[in-house]
Motif scaffolding. Structure first.
Motif, short mmCIF file in Angstrom:
data_model
loop_
_atom_site.label_atom_id
_atom_site.label_comp_id
_atom_site.label_asym_id
_atom_site.label_seq_id
_atom_site.Cartn_x
_atom_site.Cartn_y
_atom_site.Cartn_z
N CYS A 1 0.83 -1.21 0.00
CA CYS A 1 0.00 0.00 0.00
C CYS A 1 0.87 1.26 0.00
O CYS A 1 0.56 2.23 -0.70
CB CYS A 1 -0.92 -0.01 1.22
SG CYS A 1 -2.10 1.36 1.27
N PHE B 1 -5.59 4.04 6.10
CA PHE B 1 -6.67 3.35 5.42
C PHE B 1 -6.16 2.15 4.61
O PHE B 1 -6.93 1.52 3.88
CB PHE B 1 -7.40 4.32 4.48
CG PHE B 1 -8.04 5.47 5.21
CD1 PHE B 1 -9.27 5.31 5.84
CD2 PHE B 1 -7.41 6.70 5.30
CE1 PHE B 1 -9.87 6.36 6.52
CE2 PHE B 1 -7.99 7.76 5.97
CZ PHE B 1 -9.22 7.59 6.59
N CYS B 2 -4.88 1.84 4.76
CA CYS B 2 -4.30 0.71 4.02
C CYS B 2 -4.80 -0.63 4.55
O CYS B 2 -4.83 -1.62 3.81
CB CYS B 2 -2.78 0.76 4.11
SG CYS B 2 -2.02 2.02 3.07
N ASP C 1 0.74 7.31 -6.14
CA ASP C 1 -0.49 8.10 -6.28
C ASP C 1 -0.23 9.57 -5.96
O ASP C 1 -0.72 10.45 -6.67
CB ASP C 1 -1.57 7.57 -5.33
CG ASP C 1 -2.08 6.19 -5.73
OD1 ASP C 1 -1.86 5.78 -6.89
OD2 ASP C 1 -2.69 5.52 -4.88
N ALA C 2 0.53 9.81 -4.89
CA ALA C 2 0.82 11.19 -4.49
C ALA C 2 1.61 11.92 -5.57
O ALA C 2 1.32 13.08 -5.90
CB ALA C 2 1.60 11.19 -3.18
N PHE D 1 0.18 13.74 2.21
CA PHE D 1 -0.74 12.80 1.57
C PHE D 1 -0.56 11.39 2.13
O PHE D 1 -1.53 10.70 2.44
CB PHE D 1 -0.52 12.81 0.06
CG PHE D 1 -1.35 11.83 -0.70
CD1 PHE D 1 -2.63 12.16 -1.13
CD2 PHE D 1 -0.86 10.56 -1.01
CE1 PHE D 1 -3.41 11.24 -1.83
CE2 PHE D 1 -1.62 9.64 -1.71
CZ PHE D 1 -2.91 9.99 -2.12
N ARG E 1 0.59 4.20 -2.67
CA ARG E 1 0.21 5.55 -2.21
C ARG E 1 1.29 6.57 -2.55
O ARG E 1 0.99 7.72 -2.86
CB ARG E 1 -0.08 5.54 -0.72
CG ARG E 1 -1.31 4.77 -0.30
CD ARG E 1 -2.58 5.42 -0.83
NE ARG E 1 -3.75 4.60 -0.52
CZ ARG E 1 -4.24 3.67 -1.31
NH1 ARG E 1 -3.66 3.44 -2.48
NH2 ARG E 1 -5.30 2.96 -0.98
N LEU F 1 -1.92 10.99 5.67
CA LEU F 1 -3.39 10.94 5.74
C LEU F 1 -3.96 9.63 5.21
O LEU F 1 -4.99 9.15 5.71
CB LEU F 1 -3.99 12.10 4.94
CG LEU F 1 -3.86 13.50 5.56
CD1 LEU F 1 -4.35 14.56 4.58
CD2 LEU F 1 -4.63 13.60 6.86
N THR F 2 -3.33 9.06 4.20
CA THR F 2 -3.93 7.89 3.52
C THR F 2 -3.44 6.54 4.04
O THR F 2 -4.17 5.54 3.91
CB THR F 2 -3.66 7.96 2.01
OG1 THR F 2 -2.24 8.01 1.78
CG2 THR F 2 -4.31 9.20 1.40
#
Length: 282
Positions: A82, A146-147, A89-90, A139, A86, A142-143
Motif C-alpha cells: 500500500c 486506510f491501508c 499516487d501522491a 498525503f 500511495r 493521511l492515507t
C-alpha cells in the motif's frame, strides 16, 4: 490312644495355629507392597496427565505464536504494498495539480482536473520543491491508516499510533515512512507493537521538470507573456500548451524517459509522467 490322639490333635492344632500365624504374617507383609504399587501407579498417571497438559499448552502456545507471526507478516506485506502505491499516487496527483495535493484558491478547472497557477498577477507562484515534498508526505500521512481493512483481521484490533513520513525529490523521488502500529488480539489477552520503516524510490525526474516549469515562467515574465517555441523544443521533456482563454495558458510537461519500472509499479497509470500548471498572461 486318647493321649496320642490328643497329642496328635494338639500337634495338628498347633500346626494350624502356626499356619494361621504365617498367613497373617504374609498378609501383613503383602499389604504395604500393594499400597506402594498403587501409589506408584497413581504417581505415574498424575505425571502423564501433567505432562500431557503441559504439552497441550506448549502446542497451543506455539500454534498461537505461529498464527501471530503469520498475521504480522501479512500486515507488514500489506502495508508495504500500500505504501508503494500511495507514494506513486501522491506523485501523479501533484503532477496533475501543479505541485499540490490540496489545491489552493484560486485554481483552474481543466479537462483532466483542477490545477494550480504557476504564474498569476505577474508573479511566479509555482510551489517550491520543498513544499511539494511536504505535500507528498502529508498525503501519505493521511492515507496510510486506510491501508488496512479491519474486516480482513476479525480477531485483531489494529490502531495506528504514529506515522512519520519524509520525502526527498532529487534525481529520483524517495519516500520513507516510519509507521508504529498497536495490534491486540480480541480472542486472547495478547498485544504487540509493530514499528516498521517503509521506503519507496520512484524514478521520475520531478526536480528537473520543476526547474523547466520555473524557466518557462521566467521566459513569460521576461517577454511580457510571450514564449519562444525554440526554447520549448530544446528542453529534455515534451512540452505542450493550450489556450484556456486569451490570457491563460495550460502547460503540460511530459517525461517519456521515465524508467519502465513506473508502469510495473503503478497499476492505474500506464502513461508517461506529466506535470500540469497554469500561466496567466497580461
Amino acid at each position: 490312644m486318647k493321649r496320642g490322639w490328643n497329642k496328635l490333635g494338639f500337634f495338628l492344632r498347633k500346626n494350624k495355629k502356626s499356619n494361621s500365624h504365617s498367613q497373617s504374617d504374609i498378609k501383613i507383609k503383602l499389604l504395604p507392597d500393594c499400597k506402594r504399587s498403587q501409589i506408584t501407579i497413581f504417581l505415574i498417571i498424575s505425571i502423564v496427565i501433567v505432562l500431557s497438559i503441559i504439552l497441550i499448552i506448549l502446542l497451543k502456545s506455539k500454534i498461537s505464536e505461529q498464527k501471530q507471526f503469520s498475521e504480522i507478516t501479512r500486515i507488514n506485506n500489506e502495508l508495504n504494498d500500500c505504501f508503494q502505491q500511495r507514494s506513486l499516487d501522491a506523485v501523479y496527483l501533484i503532477g496533475l495539480q501543479g505541485g499540490y495535493v490540496n489545491l489552493p484558491s484560486p485554481n483552474l478547472k481543466t479537462g483532466i482536473s483542477s490545477t494550480a497557477y504557476g504564474l498569476k498577477d505577474n508573479k511566479n507562484i509555482l510551489l517550491s520543491i520543498q513544499k511539494i515534498q511536504d505535500e507528498i508526505s502529508g498525503f501519505l500521512g493521511l492515507t496510510l491508516p486506510f491501508c488496512l481493512n479491519s474486516g480482513d483481521y476479525p480477531e485483531l484490533e489494529i490502531n495506528f499510533k504514529n506515522i512519520n513520513t519524509n520525502t526527498k525529490i532529487l534525481d529520483k523521488i524517495t519516500t520513507e515512512s516510519v509507521i508504529s502500529l498497536s495490534v491486540s488480539s480480541i480472542t486472547e489477552n495478547k498485544s504487540f507493537i509493530l514499528d516498521k520503516t517503509y521506503q519507496s524510490e520512484i524514478p521520475i525526474r520531478l526536480k528537473q521538470i520543476h526547474e523547466t516549469a520555473n524557466q518557462i515562467i521566467k521566459k513569460h515574465l521576461e517577454n511580457h507573456g510571450f514564449i519562444d517555441l525554440t526554447f520549448l523544443t530544446e528542453q529534455d521533456f515534451d512540452i505542450t500548451f493550450s489556450h484556456y482563454d486569451d490570457n491563460t495558458l495550460i502547460y503540460i510537461i511530459t517525461d517519456f524517459e521515465s524508467s519502465p519500472e513506473i508502469t510495473e509499479l503503478n497499476e492505474l497509470e500506464e502513461t508517461a509522467y506529466s506535470f500540469v500548471f497554469v500561466v496567466e498572461g497580461k
